[in-house]
Design an enzyme around this catalytic site. Structure first.
Site, PDB file in Angstrom:
ATOM      1  CG  ASP A 112      -0.694   4.738  -0.477  1.00  9.59           C
ATOM      2  OD1 ASP A 112       0.451   5.041  -0.849  1.00  9.59           O
ATOM      3  OD2 ASP A 112      -1.616   4.475  -1.269  1.00  9.59           O
ATOM      4  CG  ASP A 130       1.927   8.281  -3.509  1.00 10.18           C
ATOM      5  OD1 ASP A 130       2.381   7.713  -4.512  1.00 10.18           O
ATOM      6  OD2 ASP A 130       1.198   7.723  -2.672  1.00 10.18           O
TER       7      ASP A 130
END
EC number: 3.4.23.36
Length: 146
Positions: A112, A130
């Protein structure tokens, strides 16, 4: 169905490219917009927002398995969907799920890097996969409303 698979392929490609490039060139943290947006390096072994991160290797295999089951469901939904916009939305979700599943399979955790905050309010770091999953679900559910 072609648009579903094409959308998923584009999402997987862009997600993989962004993760590959940023994991190599990004320092631990880079402030982009002070007080609002940073690029960071975070390895998330859990699911959304780091939940269930303590399950270790068994959890990783379960998450990959759940992603694959979810992909089967998404293909089934897309096959029965007549609206082009809904197929694109489902393709976004499928591509995001594939991108994160691939990250888990190859690296043991999801990379991330997008980090948003406003004053004391902070959103957990996330990635393009995401974002594609979230936006795809939003657009798909919005289309069901019409």
């Amino acid at each position: 169905m072609r648009i579903f698979f094409l959308t998923a392929l584009v999402v997987v490609f862009l997600d993989g490219l962004s993760k590959s490039l940023l994991s190599k060139v990004l320092p631990w943290k880079m402030v982009v917009i002070p007080g609002v947006f940073n690029l960071v390096k975070v390895r998330n072994p859990g699911v959304a927002f780091g939940l269930l991160a303590t399950f270790g290797e068994k959890g990783r295999l379960v998450f990959i398995g759940l992603a694959l089951v979810g992909l089967v469901v998404l293909v089934w939904l897309a096959r029965s969907e007549k609206k082009r916009g809904s197929q694109i939305a489902l393709g976004m979700v499928a591509g995001g799920a594939l991108g994160n599943a691939w990250d888990r399979f190859t690296h043991g955790a999801v990379f991330d890097f997008l980090d948003f905050h406003l004053g004391p309010y902070h959103w957990p770091a996330f990635n393009l996969a995401d974002a594609a999953i979230t936006l795809g679900l939003f657009f798909y559910l919005w289309g069901l409303k019409k």
